[in-house]
Scaffold this motif. Structure first.
Motif: not given
Lengths: 359, 359
Positions: B1-18, B116-124
């Protein structure tokens, strides 16, 4: 009965490192009468402890637990922990050992040898009560009198209670002790070895480091004054991390220890001598280390363990008899040496427990 | 089975307020096969938590416990706590609830609802093992699904374990809760009230203060942004001192709380959000306070209490049913709202638990 009594007083509040000039020896006439209910003690050994400096500051968190000491020994609004004369005048209270010269209390007789809270003076008057920490010295152990105000006094209680009650060491755990050649550190490190731990200490001279690794049996030791980076020094000494930190120093040493601690590490906060002499000198811990490693930091002091004093001393005394604990005492002579002995604590000149023997 | 999955990623390391610009939503094809041993979950509710920011930094003590998150979701040398795809690519792991879409494990079936521990995404995708924190949602309690990742998830565990296991409150003790309108603070304060304590919270707006004193039943509350001196504010709210500090903030708030604590006070170090957004912002505690008041400071987090998760949730669930605990949830809609929801945590815009509901 009247006795000529010399006592050590502060000339002023002390905010930085103490010097001899901050103190003076004064004289007075101390009066005892048979209907006073009081006990007159001739002091024989005085304990000289770093925490006393906090009492001599104008303001300190230590005043929450023990009264501040006022320059020239003026009256104080509270009497907690300090022997108070009938006149209401206070002395610099200190753990000490002495001999009862005269007693108006059925609990004590002339000739009894006592240890407890007396003062930096030739004679101390006290009125027996549950609030006054005082006990007759049990001579049956055969220990030198000085031991009763060092290893069998508050230093031993602090080290034993701090290690076994606060840190609860398991065999094989890695223990770091700072100010490890001092009165409390030298005992805490030896107790940790007896608990089957791997023990590393730090001190401020090569001679002290040699003492730790030699006579005191530490697994390793380093001279913190020769380490450009304390975190790296601890990383080198503890490649597998620190489980227990017996803290006597504060400041950067605490930061470095936290950075090298293992999960579920314990910090027994016994003292922070590096912070006593400078109001602005503080540890700036990374609290994320504390959270993510689930570290426990606990402040304590010897009095917390008073109900178990006899139990602790039985264990410590047996170790001394078996030669398993080395007792380091650094004794100066005469009341007039109290100021220099006290100042020496803050310049790292003492080894082990600093005591003053009165003539 | 294949699903189109959107996920949130960081663009860079974040050192201050996001900010929202620190993130991007990416897409990929997620593949599940019947012989993979894996379970494919469609995520329904995502938990948005402040501690995640520490994972997004280049370097943080938090990486000791959970892996750092790499910009653009590149491979990571360790896999701890984070769901890992067969390709070895990592997602931003998060506590979440979802529905099993396909399962190659006998433990789960399509249609099961899990938390439980899943992720910032549509599918895990996850592979069941004792190391993966996941459980089937017990719908018999009749609670909304969102509750299972807030009050019956890590927020509740943190508040319950931190208060009852770390602080061990006695009836009548005085409890201070910082960030008291947040996900954990709002529960810790209510639990402390149920334990018979006097409870004061602080927050950053008048509306939040009103909420604490009104709906949540705190005895008192104050707006820390309107207090020129935090020590004085706490002195006013706690004329008899603080026995327990449930710490979510760090920095000056911790210093002020320590200055107002009573002997034998306990500090449960749950989080230090004020220190997350600035590497140089740190608490500079007066360790003499900690020693002379025999304070215990203990770091912890929710996972520490995993073995007692069911026991805690039984107690919390009963309180909710009886109307004794108010549950605050602040829900945003859609995966694309994750970056703004996360950024809002650090500007004090959320009330209670921040969640994102996926369409």
């Amino acid at each position: 009965m009247e006795v000529r009594n010399r006592y050590v007083a502060t000339r002023r509040h002390i905010e930085g490192a103490p010097t001899e000039a901050d103190f003076e020896v004064r004289e007075e006439t101390a009066r005892w009468s048979p209907d006073s209910g009081e006990v007159l003690v001739r002091n024989l050994y005085l304990s000289i402890d770093p925490y006393q400096l906090n009492r001599m500051k104008r303001s300190s968190a230590s005043h929450l637990a023990v009264d501040g000491i006022l320059p020239g020994q003026r009256d104080s609004p509270r009497g907690c922990c300090s022997p108070i004369r009938p006149s209401g005048r206070k002395r610099i209270a200190a753990y000490a050992a002495g001999e009862v010269v005269a007693s108006a209390s059925p609990e004590y007789a002339a000739g009894d040898v006592v240890a407890g809270v007396l003062g930096w003076e030739d004679y101390t008057l006290f009125r027996p009560s549950p609030a006054v920490l005082m006990s007759k010295v049990d001579a049956s152990g055969g220990f030198p009198l000085s031991h009763h105000i060092s290893v069998l006094g508050t230093s031993g209680m602090t080290a034993y209670g701090g290690l076994f009650e606060v840190c609860k060491p398991a065999r094989g755990e890695k223990v770091f002790v700072s100010a490890a050649s001092g009165s409390v550190g030298s005992l805490a490190g030896q107790f940790a070895k007896l608990a089957g731990c791997y023990v590393v200490g730090c001190a401020g001279t090569k001679a002290k480091v040699d003492l730790l690794k030699g006579k005191l049996g530490f697994d390793d030791a380093f001279n913190y004054k020769e380490e450009p980076d304390l975190k790296s020094a601890l990383k080198r000494c503890f490649p597998d991390g620190i489980d227990i930190y017996f803290e006597n120093v504060g400041g950067e040493m605490l930061e470095a220890a936290l950075a090298n601690m293992n999960p579920y590490g314990r910090v027994a906060l016994s003292g922070v001598i590096s912070e006593y002499t400078g109001a602005g000198r503080r540890a700036v811990p990374d609290l994320l280390e504390v959270i993510y490693k689930r570290i426990t930091i606990r402040g304590f002091f010897a009095w917390d363990f008073l109900p178990r004093f006899a139990e602790f001393n039985a264990a410590i005394g047996e170790w001394i008899r078996q030669g398993k604990v080395q007792v380091l005492e650094d004794v100066s002579d005469g009341l007039e040496s109290v100021p220099s002995a006290f100042a020496a604590l803050f310049s790292g000149q003492n080894v082990g427990k600093k005591l003053v023997k009165l003539a």
